[in-house]
Design an enzyme around this catalytic site. Structure first.
Site, PDB file in Angstrom:
ATOM      1  N   TYR A   1      -1.913  -1.169  10.963  1.00 23.79           N
ATOM      2  CA  TYR A   1      -2.155  -1.696   9.611  1.00 23.79           C
ATOM      3  C   TYR A   1      -0.995  -1.313   8.687  1.00 23.79           C
ATOM      4  CZ  TYR A   1      -3.700  -1.745   4.781  1.00 23.79           C
ATOM      5  OH  TYR A   1      -3.743  -1.946   3.415  1.00 23.79           O
TER       6      TYR A   1
ATOM      7  N   SER B   1       0.833  -1.203   0.000  1.00 19.62           N
ATOM      8  CA  SER B   1       0.000   0.000   0.000  1.00 19.62           C
ATOM      9  C   SER B   1       0.866   1.251   0.000  1.00 19.62           C
ATOM     10  CB  SER B   1      -0.864  -0.021   1.265  1.00 19.62           C
ATOM     11  OG  SER B   1      -1.440   1.243   1.483  1.00 19.62           O
TER      12      SER B   1
ATOM     13  N   LYS C   1       2.150  -3.676   6.816  1.00 21.25           N
ATOM     14  CA  LYS C   1       2.538  -3.725   5.390  1.00 21.25           C
ATOM     15  C   LYS C   1       4.040  -3.467   5.244  1.00 21.25           C
ATOM     16  CE  LYS C   1      -1.362  -4.630   3.411  1.00 21.25           C
ATOM     17  NZ  LYS C   1      -1.572  -5.906   2.750  1.00 21.25           N
TER      18      LYS C   1
END
Ligand code: NAD
Ligand code: UD1
Length: 347
Positions: free
Chosen positions: A150, A125, A154
């Site tokens: 989150y 992302s 990643k």
């Protein structure tokens, strides 16, 4: 024909990618625990593609089940979407996010190594560029500071992949950093179906448009941008899906390579709403509220590398993204949940 394992293939981006892979003649095994998706989505993918594919309901943290999949099918490449993606939930429950995202990916990679499958495509992302990233974001910029677990999950997975590629030259790993995926397949049969009230802009707008939600809140209009609202790089989910097909097709590449998947263009939140209203002729009631914690004023991609190396470029315009997002929502006001009790319009 080569068999591709798609983890998280019943989800939003995964299902569109499965469709694109089937369209390019690949055989597909979807592996998904359905924690944020439904079997109905997979049924529709097969309907649109006019082809069947394999589905195994399972968790990426389940080593035995995953191993069995590699024993049962001759997998040549894994496209890995499975994971959790809610920023707010990750702040409330970080261990769950590190377990599913980091632990799950680590487990999957360990099984792949044991089964000697070394081709891997990963859903990363733009969030890894962090809080103070310059725009446009370029792939060789270092990871920035992230505001939530989150995002950190990643970045951690990207680090694991880097270490793995350096540890053994047999690995061929492609990291794809998505900007803001929106839209849906133009059939209107598959699309984004958040289980809770959406936290992302596009599904929020479409749910206001079908009157599931009363109005849109705009998080801040005093940013240092042209109209004061945040700017993002929105990209059609089918463009993303096609990017994955090209990554899978990179037969001869070894090591690790990272690509931005965006349009390279920024669109403001206000412009999105106005453009949606223009395209659909539906008014979106909105109120401006305070800034959302962690939001950056401007995020967009430098897309030079994907064009040069993958020969990939976003094809779909903003009006097309909005039309397709709206067609999906209009045909499926309650998402896939309505399918068992209500008739679906397949016209
Ligand atoms: P999604 O929630 O629609 O799809 C994820 C899928 O993974 C779901 O079908 C879910 O059931 C499955 N899953 C989750 N945990 C699992 C587990 N432990 N085992 C097996 N299956 C599991 O999300 P999406 O929007 O399609 O995103 C796909 C990937 O892309 C995610 O990794 C996400 O972090 C990443 N990503 C998404 C966006 C976005 O805006 N949607 C942006 C950047 C990156
Ligand atoms: C968010 C996540 C990001 C994640 C991405 C995809 C944050 C801070 N970032 O990105 O980590 O990778 O989703 O899941 O949550 N907006 C409104 N009203 C709304 C919803 C959004 O004004 O109801 C605005 C936001 O302030 C933002 C823009 O719309 O400026 C886009 O928001 P969103 O769709 O949530 O994407 P990102 O914030 O870019």
């Amino acid at each position: 024909m080569r068999m591709i394992l798609v983890t998280g293939g019943a989800g939003y981006i995964g299902s569109h990618t499965v469709l694109a892979l089937l369209g390019h003649g690949y055989d597909v095994v979807v592996y998904d625990n359905l924690c944020n998706s439904s079997y109905e989505c997979l049924r529709r993918v097969s309907l649109i593609a006019g082809r069947n594919f394999e589905f195994i309901e399972g968790d990426i943290r389940d080593t035995a089940k995953l191993s069995q999949v590699f024993d049962d099918f001759e997998i040549s490449c894994v496209v890995h979407f499975a994971g959790l993606k809610s920023v707010s939930e990750s702040i409330e429950n970080p261990l769950k996010y590190y377990d599913f995202n980091v632990g799950g990916t680590n487990n999957l990679l360990a099984v792949m190594r044991e089964k000697e499958v070394y081709r891997f495509v990963f859903s990363s992302s733009a969030t890894v560029y962090g809080e103070n990233a310059a725009v446009p974001c370029v792939e060789d910029m270092p990871h920035g500071d992230m505001t939530n677990p989150y995002g950190r999950s990643k970045a951690m997975i990207e680090d694991i992949l880097l270490d793995l590629a350096h540890s053994d030259e047999k690995w061929s790993i492609t990291v794809l950093r998505y900007f803001n995926p929106i839209g849906a397949h133009e059939s209107g049969l598959i699309g984004e179906d958040p289980l809770d009230v959406p936290s992302n802009l596009m599904p929020y707008i479409t749910q206001v448009a079908v009157r599931r939600l009363p109005h849109l809140q705009i998080f801040g209009n005093d940013y240092e941008t042209k109209d004061g609202t945040c700017e993002r790089d929105f990209i059609h989910v089918m463009d993303l899906a096609n990017g994955h097909v090209l990554a899978v097709a990179r037969e001869s590449e070894f090591g690790i390579d990272t690509f931005n998947l965006g349009t390279g263009k920024a669109t403001s939140v206000l412009k999105m709403v106005r453009e949606f209203e223009r395209v659909t002729q539906i008014e979106i009631p909105m109120v401006v509220v305070g800034k959302r914690q962690g939001d950056l004023p401007q995020v967009w991609a430098d897309v030079t590398k994907a064009k040069e190396v993958l020969d990939w470029e976003a094809q779909y315009s903003l009006p097309k993204m909005l039309e397709d997002a709206w067609r999906w929502q209009r045909k499926n006001p309650l998402g896939y949940r309505a399918a068992s009790s209500e008739k679906v319009d397949y016209s």
